[in-house]
Design an enzyme around this catalytic site. Structure first.
Site, PDB file in Angstrom:
ATOM      1  N   GLU A  47      45.637  62.917   1.914  1.00 47.80           N
ATOM      2  CA  GLU A  47      46.571  63.526   0.326  1.00 47.80           C
ATOM      3  C   GLU A  47      47.543  64.463   1.067  1.00 47.80           C
ATOM      4  O   GLU A  47      49.036  64.115   0.588  1.00 47.80           O
ATOM      5  CB  GLU A  47      45.801  64.032  -0.502  1.00 47.80           C
ATOM      6  CG  GLU A  47      44.862  63.113  -1.439  1.00 47.80           C
ATOM      7  CD  GLU A  47      45.633  61.772  -1.933  1.00 47.80           C
ATOM      8  OE1 GLU A  47      46.723  61.997  -2.227  1.00 47.80           O
ATOM      9  OE2 GLU A  47      44.958  60.956  -2.210  1.00 47.80           O
ATOM     10  N   GLN A  52      55.298  63.122   0.567  1.00 48.73           N
ATOM     11  CA  GLN A  52      56.632  62.999   0.805  1.00 48.73           C
ATOM     12  C   GLN A  52      56.720  61.798   2.018  1.00 48.73           C
ATOM     13  O   GLN A  52      57.577  61.794   2.724  1.00 48.73           O
ATOM     14  CB  GLN A  52      57.496  64.299   1.522  1.00 48.73           C
ATOM     15  CG  GLN A  52      57.188  65.409   0.705  1.00 48.73           C
ATOM     16  CD  GLN A  52      57.946  65.677  -0.691  1.00 48.73           C
ATOM     17  OE1 GLN A  52      58.943  64.894  -0.696  1.00 48.73           O
ATOM     18  NE2 GLN A  52      57.631  66.481  -1.262  1.00 48.73           N
ATOM     19  N   THR A  53      55.614  61.217   2.271  1.00 46.75           N
ATOM     20  CA  THR A  53      55.595  60.450   3.340  1.00 46.75           C
ATOM     21  C   THR A  53      54.825  58.868   3.095  1.00 46.75           C
ATOM     22  O   THR A  53      53.978  58.811   2.210  1.00 46.75           O
ATOM     23  CB  THR A  53      54.689  60.957   4.628  1.00 46.75           C
ATOM     24  OG1 THR A  53      55.074  62.465   4.911  1.00 46.75           O
ATOM     25  CG2 THR A  53      55.025  60.170   5.672  1.00 46.75           C
ATOM     26  N   LEU A  90      56.073  63.786  11.654  1.00 49.67           N
ATOM     27  CA  LEU A  90      55.673  63.723  10.294  1.00 49.67           C
ATOM     28  C   LEU A  90      56.536  64.350   9.212  1.00 49.67           C
ATOM     29  O   LEU A  90      56.610  64.302   8.147  1.00 49.67           O
ATOM     30  CB  LEU A  90      54.217  63.943  10.074  1.00 49.67           C
ATOM     31  CG  LEU A  90      53.428  63.174   8.996  1.00 49.67           C
ATOM     32  CD1 LEU A  90      53.777  61.779   8.882  1.00 49.67           C
ATOM     33  CD2 LEU A  90      51.995  63.664   9.107  1.00 49.67           C
ATOM     34  N   TYR A 130      48.212  68.470  -7.546  1.00 54.05           N
ATOM     35  CA  TYR A 130      47.880  67.294  -7.312  1.00 54.05           C
ATOM     36  C   TYR A 130      46.990  66.936  -6.494  1.00 54.05           C
ATOM     37  O   TYR A 130      45.870  66.268  -6.643  1.00 54.05           O
ATOM     38  CB  TYR A 130      49.109  66.558  -6.664  1.00 54.05           C
ATOM     39  CG  TYR A 130      48.824  65.161  -6.232  1.00 54.05           C
ATOM     40  CD1 TYR A 130      48.695  64.043  -7.177  1.00 54.05           C
ATOM     41  CD2 TYR A 130      48.795  64.948  -4.803  1.00 54.05           C
ATOM     42  CE1 TYR A 130      48.238  62.832  -6.513  1.00 54.05           C
ATOM     43  CE2 TYR A 130      48.200  63.746  -4.376  1.00 54.05           C
ATOM     44  CZ  TYR A 130      47.949  62.603  -5.169  1.00 54.05           C
ATOM     45  OH  TYR A 130      47.702  61.530  -4.907  1.00 54.05           O
ATOM     46  N   ASP A 148      51.164  63.136  -9.441  1.00 51.50           N
ATOM     47  CA  ASP A 148      52.297  63.069  -8.292  1.00 51.50           C
ATOM     48  C   ASP A 148      53.518  62.311  -9.165  1.00 51.50           C
ATOM     49  O   ASP A 148      53.385  61.768 -10.172  1.00 51.50           O
ATOM     50  CB  ASP A 148      51.831  62.508  -6.997  1.00 51.50           C
ATOM     51  CG  ASP A 148      51.578  61.209  -7.078  1.00 51.50           C
ATOM     52  OD1 ASP A 148      51.582  60.427  -8.143  1.00 51.50           O
ATOM     53  OD2 ASP A 148      51.335  60.677  -6.101  1.00 51.50           O
ATOM     54  N   CYS A 209      56.215  43.988 -14.564  1.00 54.38           N
ATOM     55  CA  CYS A 209      55.231  44.298 -15.892  1.00 54.38           C
ATOM     56  C   CYS A 209      54.453  43.002 -16.199  1.00 54.38           C
ATOM     57  O   CYS A 209      53.439  43.119 -16.600  1.00 54.38           O
ATOM     58  CB  CYS A 209      56.131  44.774 -16.927  1.00 54.38           C
ATOM     59  SG  CYS A 209      57.140  46.180 -16.720  1.00 54.38           S
ATOM     60  N   CYS A 212      51.167  43.492 -14.391  1.00 53.99           N
ATOM     61  CA  CYS A 212      50.508  44.571 -14.767  1.00 53.99           C
ATOM     62  C   CYS A 212      49.328  44.777 -15.663  1.00 53.99           C
ATOM     63  O   CYS A 212      49.312  44.137 -16.844  1.00 53.99           O
ATOM     64  CB  CYS A 212      51.595  45.601 -15.115  1.00 53.99           C
ATOM     65  SG  CYS A 212      50.962  47.413 -15.546  1.00 53.99           S
TER      66      CYS A 212
HETATM   67  S1  SF4 Z   1      52.781  50.649 -16.560  1.00 49.44           S
HETATM   68 FE1  SF4 Z   1      52.763  48.169 -16.257  1.00 49.44          FE
HETATM   69  S2  SF4 Z   1      53.821  47.342 -18.099  1.00 49.44           S
HETATM   70 FE2  SF4 Z   1      54.331  49.437 -18.030  1.00 49.44          FE
HETATM   71  S3  SF4 Z   1      56.238  49.694 -16.841  1.00 49.44           S
HETATM   72 FE3  SF4 Z   1      54.836  49.950 -15.565  1.00 49.44          FE
HETATM   73  S4  SF4 Z   1      54.410  48.215 -14.713  1.00 49.44           S
HETATM   74 FE4  SF4 Z   1      55.203  47.683 -16.548  1.00 49.44          FE
END
Ligand code: SF4
Length: 391
Positions: A47, A52-53, A90, A130, A148, A209, A212
């Site tokens: 972690e 940043q990497t 790094l 985090y 994060d 999306c 998702c």
């Molecule tokens: S959480 Fe899923 S549905 Fe919502 S913006 Fe992100 S990718 Fe799209």
């Protein structure tokens, strides 16, 4: 409408979101070396490296680090030079120094092991909220969010959170939302699922999306506003700083290297001598000593009498090549370095004045810790110096 949409979720909806997301994670989780088990040392090192990497960059470093310092005790006892060498390239070297400081804290206060409570983990040097959340949830199953930039992006879209993620004070909004959706039964997997979703599907510019697993719960997706989130004010750009860098070689083919001060940026690392300049001076040198000017297609050496006037390193025992070898830039979080490289040759057995340092054979460069800008300078030297040796 409440400005805390997570408060309107029913227990059934929360449960459904958690199940859908954890199932997705089971099927799609990235196979990463530090995920072989939930050992807190592995989680912690990975972690910190991942801050940043990019993951691709971290993997090799992670293997090398674990091979060199396989335990907290080995890290606590490590020679600092060796530690920085393993970290070389790094960047953000304070991360490596803080790792060692925390390993020593563990040795002294926690019997050489990672402590197991949130407050104790958070008390370790270099471990912020985090990393505390990541270690607590992944290694010890504690219901702590790990928030994060990736996670803020996903959560801001899920709930259309308008808090500015560039402000530290916004963090509590995300913390509150996360504590509502984080499952007590599998907080580590849920946090890691968010990290994976943020890097693979809910990406900054083109979130995917339709693929998702959270789209059913995502307000920004339903309102066709995914890319309006997160809200982030622009950072002030890094401040430019200008240097002339001097690759000074002696008759034995050794170069003069200086070690940076004990504290501050790139502390104790080695570079060619660097001389800070005004921007105007820098731009003039860049123009006046451009390597592609027609009269300088051959390697020209400055007359001794010209040396002070021509180049900003005042030392009459150095003969300077009458052109620069190009420019190197490097961006830190708050500074942008511009380095204009010059090559000079030391006459006789002396050493450059005004830059305490030591002669180092080029073949021994690998034994010292070079920060990224110095690595770039060496590349530039090799590329532009060519075979045109006049000395
Ligand atoms: S959480 Fe899923 S549905 Fe919502 S913006 Fe992100 S990718 Fe799209």
């Amino acid at each position: 409408m409440t400005n805390k949409p997570w408060e309107t979720l029913s227990q059934t909806e929360i449960k459904e979101l958690q199940e859908v997301f954890l199932n997705w994670y089971d099927k799609h989780k990235r196979n990463l070396p530090w995920r072989m088990n939930t050992d807190p040392y592995r989680v912690w090192i990975s972690e910190i490296m991942l801050q940043q990497t990019r993951v691709d960059t971290v993997i090799d470093y992670y293997y090398r680090f674990m091979e060199t310092f396989p335990t907290i005790a080995a890290l606590a006892a490590a020679d600092e030079e060796k530690l920085l060498k393993v970290w070389e390239g790094l960047g953000y070297y304070s991360r490596a120094r803080n790792l060692q400081a925390a390993a020593r804290q563990m040795t002294e206060a926690f019997a050489g092991a990672m402590p197991t409570t949130v407050d104790e983990i958070a008390s370790l040097k270099g471990i912020g909220p985090y990393t505390t959340g990541a270690i607590a949830s992944i290694s010890f199953g504690l219901p702590e969010p790990a928030i994060d930039g990736n996670v803020m992006r996903v959560v801001s879209r899920l709930f259309e959170i308008e808090a500015d993620i560039a402000k530290a004070s916004s963090r509590k909004v995300f913390d509150e939302a996360m504590r509502v959706i984080l499952p007590v039964s599998a907080p580590g997997d849920f946090n890691q699922a968010l990290m994976d979703l943020g890097s693979s599907i809910c990406t900054p510019k083109n979130p995917n999306c339709p693929e998702c697993p959270l789209n059913k719960f995502c307000r920004a997706y339903q309102d066709d506003k995914a890319t309006d989130f997160p809200v982030k004010t622009k950072k002030t750009p890094p401040k430019p700083v200008y240097y002339a860098a001097a690759a000074i070689e002696n008759t034995k083919g050794e170069f003069w290297l200086v070690q940076r001060p004990e504290n501050g940026l790139l502390a104790k690392m080695w570079t060619f001598p660097l001389l800070e300049l005004e921007e105007k001076q820098y731009q003039n040198l860049k123009k006046d000593f451009a390597k592609d000017e027609p009269q300088q297609t051959e390697l020209l050496v400055a007359e001794e009498s010209d040396a002070e006037y021509l180049l900003p390193f005042e030392n009459s025992d150095i003969i300077w090549q009458k052109r620069h070898l190009g420019e190197v830039t490097h961006v830190f979080s708050h500074l942008k370095w511009h380095l204009l490289l010059f090559y000079g040759r030391m006459k006789g057995d002396g050493s450059p004045q005004g830059f305490p340092g030591q002669w180092v054979a080029k073949t021994d460069f690998a034994t010292l810790v070079f920060p990224k800008p110095q690595q770039k300078l060496v590349e530039q030297l090799d590329k532009n110096r060519g075979d045109n040796k006049v000395f």
